[in-house]
Every structure is written in structure tokens, then in C-alpha cells.
Enzyme design. Sequence first.
Site, PDB file in Angstrom:
ATOM      1  N   GLU A  19     -11.978  -8.484   5.833  1.00 14.23           N
ATOM      2  CA  GLU A  19     -11.628  -6.721   6.707  1.00 14.23           C
ATOM      3  C   GLU A  19     -12.271  -5.928   5.997  1.00 14.23           C
ATOM      4  O   GLU A  19     -12.648  -4.499   5.548  1.00 14.23           O
ATOM      5  CB  GLU A  19     -10.189  -6.216   5.579  1.00 14.23           C
ATOM      6  N   CYS A  29     -29.536   3.024   5.304  1.00 16.24           N
ATOM      7  CA  CYS A  29     -29.767   3.047   6.806  1.00 16.24           C
ATOM      8  C   CYS A  29     -29.443   4.227   7.690  1.00 16.24           C
ATOM      9  O   CYS A  29     -29.653   3.738   8.487  1.00 16.24           O
ATOM     10  CB  CYS A  29     -27.394   3.738   6.407  1.00 16.24           C
ATOM     11  N   GLU A  88      -3.113 -12.658   7.287  1.00 12.68           N
ATOM     12  CA  GLU A  88      -1.945 -11.769   6.610  1.00 12.68           C
ATOM     13  C   GLU A  88      -0.679 -10.583   6.893  1.00 12.68           C
ATOM     14  O   GLU A  88      -0.870 -10.510   7.931  1.00 12.68           O
ATOM     15  CB  GLU A  88      -2.582 -10.416   5.416  1.00 12.68           C
ATOM     16  N   GLU A 133      -2.516  -5.148  -7.344  1.00 16.19           N
ATOM     17  CA  GLU A 133      -2.109  -5.851  -6.793  1.00 16.19           C
ATOM     18  C   GLU A 133      -0.189  -6.095  -7.501  1.00 16.19           C
ATOM     19  O   GLU A 133      -0.196  -7.010  -6.686  1.00 16.19           O
ATOM     20  CB  GLU A 133      -2.373  -6.853  -5.606  1.00 16.19           C
TER      21      GLU A 133
HETATM   22  C1  GLA Z   1      -5.660  -6.023   2.551  1.00 18.44           C
HETATM   23  C2  GLA Z   1      -6.913  -7.676   1.833  1.00 18.44           C
HETATM   24  C3  GLA Z   1      -5.519  -7.820   0.851  1.00 18.44           C
HETATM   25  C4  GLA Z   1      -4.733  -7.698   0.123  1.00 18.44           C
HETATM   26  C5  GLA Z   1      -4.197  -6.863   0.641  1.00 18.44           C
HETATM   27  C6  GLA Z   1      -2.884  -6.075   0.390  1.00 18.44           C
HETATM   28  O1  GLA Z   1      -5.170  -6.796   4.040  1.00 18.44           O
HETATM   29  O2  GLA Z   1      -6.545  -7.855   2.746  1.00 18.44           O
HETATM   30  O3  GLA Z   1      -6.926  -8.556   0.444  1.00 18.44           O
HETATM   31  O4  GLA Z   1      -4.994  -6.428  -0.945  1.00 18.44           O
HETATM   32  O5  GLA Z   1      -4.108  -5.673   2.029  1.00 18.44           O
HETATM   33  O6  GLA Z   1      -2.347  -5.977   1.528  1.00 18.44           O
HETATM   34 ZN    ZN Z   2     -26.107   1.599   3.880  1.00 18.86          ZN
END
Ligand code: GLA
Ligand code: ZN
Length: 661
Positions: free
Chosen positions: A144, A154, A300, A348
Site C-alpha cells: 500500500e 526530496c 485484501e 491488528e
Molecule cells: C491494509 C494493509 C494490511 C492490513 C489491513 C487491515 O490494507 O495492507 O496490512 O493492515 O489494512 O485492514
Molecule cells: Zn524525503
Amino acid sequence: MAILYGGDYNPEQWPESTWQNDWDLMKPIGINSATINVFSWALLEPEEGKFDFSQLDKIVEILKKNHIQIVMATATGALPFWMTNKYPQINRVDTYGRRQIGGKRENACPNSPEFQRLDKELVEQLAKRYANVDNISYWHVSNEYNGYCYCDNCAKAFRKWLKKEYHDDLERINHAWGTNFWSHTYHSWNEIIPPMKIGDAFNNGKPVLSGLDLAYRRFQSDSLLNNFKMERDIIRKYDSRPITTNLMGSQKDLDYFKWAKEMDVVSWDNYPSFDTPASYTAMQHDLMRGVKDKSFMLMEQTPSQQNWQPFNSLKQPNQMRMLSYQAMAHGAETIQFFQLKQARNGSEKFHSAVISHSLSMDTRVGKELKQLGHELAKLPEDLAKAQNNNQVGIIFDWNDYWALEDCIGPTKNLDYVQEVFNFYRALYERKIGVDMISKDSDFTKYKVVVAPSMYINSSDLTKKIESYVQNGGNFVTNYMSGIADRDDNVYLGGYPGLLKHVLGLKFDETDALPFDHQNKLIADGTIVGKGSLLCDLIQPTTAQPLAHYSGTFYDEKAVMTKNHFGQGYAFYAGSRLDESAMNFFIQKILDQVSIESDLSKCDVEIVERIGQQASYIFVINTSSQFKKISNPSPETIDLLTDQKTQKTLNLKPFDVLILKK
Ligand code: GLA
Ligand code: ZN
């Protein structure tokens, strides 16, 4: 290969003696894949340059033994403490100038040479070592990607990026950004600094120099994309299997149309909350299919509740199954979860997972997971890669998103994704399938192209739109469209700039309404709905007014118009239309084009995917109510029950059918 059914798996958080038991639980429910190694950098490289793959080898081994497909992550989404301590410059600097310390994730400065070096070293080792593992089906780079950095590295890299973009010509930048405003004139490259809240921001936090702001956003999106490409290219040296990174729908930071070009397959993480409309989730899937115009991976979702929302509702019975098929209807070729085994500790621990804290699959959620797993195993592979063929395209554009939301005036309430969604929802409710497209897409594939608040325009894009309409296309747009060029300079001579011709209208003024204010909209003497947010005071030139305002000092001005241009039409809405006004507007468009639409099957999605061998019609009850509808394709077989379907369908809450045609 069966449809991938799996998710993030973090056995390194558990004693090795428990691993086999995980698979004894998950194999019978049909889990056939595991995404591993997402956050293991500290384990793989306990000190700089010293690698230890022994645990990952064992994880790969146990998955192999259990015939589980692997989505192999590169572990670079979170940094080990030795790194953040030894090289503090790897930690990002935020928009207030604060240097971060280690501990979070997705927080490396993308332009730090030390980060780039260490990242490459790890990925090189990984890719070399695991390239010949035959049960790897995808590579998953980092996790992500998101957020920006404002550090000195930067800033340096930004100047380099600008030199390339603006032909090494500082005067060009001064001119493009209008830097004589508030004494911003640059006399040397080093004077250009990232737009931070402690610097180039007005009191409401929005940027002073919008050209600089837009450039910085493009630059940071590109910087993170370079991090992705850097890893991808290393993996590619050793392994030809598809490489992805998990995206996040309509998030704001990264220009995913640009990203998708570099990815073999798009994957994304779908986390609707308890009150997210099904139509909104559908739009997100369509966007994730749209950025590459290809089926995608649902990397996910959660079997039941999340942990990070203010209220983490359980998914109702059959809702997770419904959401999985909804993803598939809109182009998902895999169904994966975060995560396979619920954490015992850390932030989590209250996030649901395939194996819950009960360590039993004999639970409400476990049974649903099993049903879904067994169904997916039977579905034809042809379905997973089938096409969605739609007649309407909606333009989504990250540059418009940035420019509009970072804009000071005319309203602070413009929410770009909501503006897009207003149109999407109206079409969705009519069962009109939509492709989310870019300004670069081929418009001629579509009967209708909708460009919600298409703020940034160019003469090339204008020509493209004009020739599309000239040749019989239907172009639809609304307020805040066509106002500025790529550096956010307003086109002079009246709004909406270069679009005046094709739309057959112009205006000089736009009223911004406070929160709860609305203007009545009238057509042929009757109220057709209300307009809010912004009200353009439209003067049609060649366009035909469809409705006008009422009850204000500009009540004779047009609010919706239609312009016959060549063989096609261009439609314009000068205010944010409420549901009833939107219905009126969409109907005017549909009167002009022949697209099948059906408003009757409320809360039921009907989506067709066209495969090589057959067509598949998804009928999805997105609600918790019983629904009775007429079958869009009677006599066909439902692939989920193997039953022939009748003229009428009685749908249980969150019921799904996949009709094979
Ligand atoms: C994101 C992350 C995961 C996890 C989920 C929880 O999508 O990629 O590692 O933390 O959120 O919802
Ligand atoms: Zn930077």
C-alpha cells in the site's frame, strides 16, 4: 489453475509448531493461496548486509508441502530499527518539517539513496533465492504505497524532476506557476522548496502556489512509483511471473493510471465500512479495473470486521460472500483476505481473519468461508478473466482530484470522489455498466463519456472531445470543468474555457452555496429537483437550456443544457444535482442514446462479464432484504447452485446468482 482464494499470512508471528495446524484448518475450506513476507524485513536482514532466510525458507516449504500457491511479497513495506537508527534520513519528514522515527510502516523517504540501496540489496537476494520456487504465482512489491515526504533529499530530487519537466528552464517555471504572486519569483533552482504547511500554505492549509502544489504531487507519486519500478526490475531479472503492488481505490496521493502502466496486474484492498453504499464499492472496483482496463486481484478484504474504523461492524450473514462476488462481477480474478490468521497482539488483534481467535472453522464466518471456497473451486477459469463491456465511460483523473481539492475557493465542500460518484450512482441504479477511464482513453468505444468536474483541460483534449462529439459521441460534464491548464492557470475569455464551443455555452460567474442551501431547479414550469454546492450562471450560446434556477437573483439562468454539435451532443450541469434533478438530467441523456436501463430492480446489481466461452450475468442482492425480481436471463443455469433459473428470481438477503449465458 483454480481461482486464487487466500490472503496475507504471517506465520512468523506464531510458533512454528502451530503452522501445520493452520493448514489443517484452512485447506478443507478451500484456501489455496497465501501472501507471505509482507513485513519481514527485520527478520530477513537482522543487521545491515547480513541476511537470514532460514525462516522464510521454512514457510515456503510448508506451503509447498500443503500445495498452497504463494503471493511473495518483498518485505519492504516496513523498515527494521537498525536501519531507521543508523540512517535517520531514511525516515520521512512530514509537512510540518518533523523527521519521523522508526516504528510505523510505508514511511520510507522514496528519494533517500540509502533506502534505495538497502531496498535493492534485499530484493536482489530475495528474487534470486525464490525465483525458482514453482508455487509462487505472483510477486507483491512493498505494501500500500502512500503518503509524501518533504525532506531535503526530496527537495533535491524535486528540482531534478522539475528540470526535466520544464526543460531546464527556470523562467519557464516562473511563468507556468505565476510566481510573481506574493514574491515567489525564483532566481535560482535552490529556492524551490517543497510546499509544506509551515511554508507554502494559506491559513486553511491549502497551497499558495497551486502550480507548485500540483508539480509536487506529481513528483511524489512518481518517486514512489520509481521505488516500485526499482523492485520490479530486480525481480524481473530472475522471474517472469506477474508483479503487483496493492492499491487502495480512489485514495488521493498516487496517480494510479500512471502506476498501472508499470504493473503486470493491478491488485487492491477493499474495506467498505458499515454504511458504504454498494454503489460506492462498485465504483471503486470499476476504477481498479479501469486503471489498467484489465481484470484485477482483490488482494485484501476482511472475512468480517475490521479494526481501524470508528465502528467495526460484523459483516452480516452472506455479506462477505456477496462482497466477494461483487468484486468478481466488476473484474476481480482472485478473492483474498487480510488476513489468514487473526493476530494475538499488536494493533491488528481485533481485525477479523480466516482463522479467528477461536481457532475453529466451525463458526458462522468459517462456514461462509467454506461455502465460498467450495464454490470458487468449481467456477470456470474463463470467468475470472472475462471482460466487462460497457457503453459509458466516466473520466477519473488524479490531477483534477488534486487541483480541485487543493483549491482555495469557490467552495470548501467540493469532494472530487463524491462528484464522480454522483454520476456513477445514477448510472449504477439504472443497471448501466460503467468503465472508469482516463483522459487518454479511447472515447470512441463509448456511447457516453462523462467527465465530472474535469478541471484541467488542454487544447489537445478539447480537440479530442470535439471530434468525439462531432462524430456522434455524447459528452457530459458539469461545474468546475475546463477551467485551467496543467499548471493551474485559468483560461481567459469566460468559463468553461476551451469547452465553450462544444458545450455551446459560457458563463462569468459561479455562486457557491453554504452547506444547507439549495436552489430549486425548474423545467417546463415544474420543479425537477434541487441544485447545491455550486451554481454556474449559464448563458447558452448554441446550447438548448433544459432547466433553470428558481428563487434566486439568477433564476432566469440555465442550469442544465444540451448542445447539438456535429452528429453528437454535449450536456452540461451547472450545479450539484440532487437525486431527482440527476434523474431528470440522466433521462435527457438517455433519451438521446439507446442504452438499456432499468430502475426497477432496486438494491440488486446486474452485471455481465463476457468470457471466451460464455457470458456470465451476476445477479447480486446487495441488501439485507428479500427481493423478488424478474430474471434478466430466464432459463439459464446458475453456476452457484447448478439450477436452471425461472422467470422470477426470489433473492434472499445478500443472495448471489451467476447465470451462464
Ligand atoms: C491494509 C494493509 C494490511 C492490513 C489491513 C487491515 O490494507 O495492507 O496490512 O493492515 O489494512 O485492514
Ligand atoms: Zn524525503
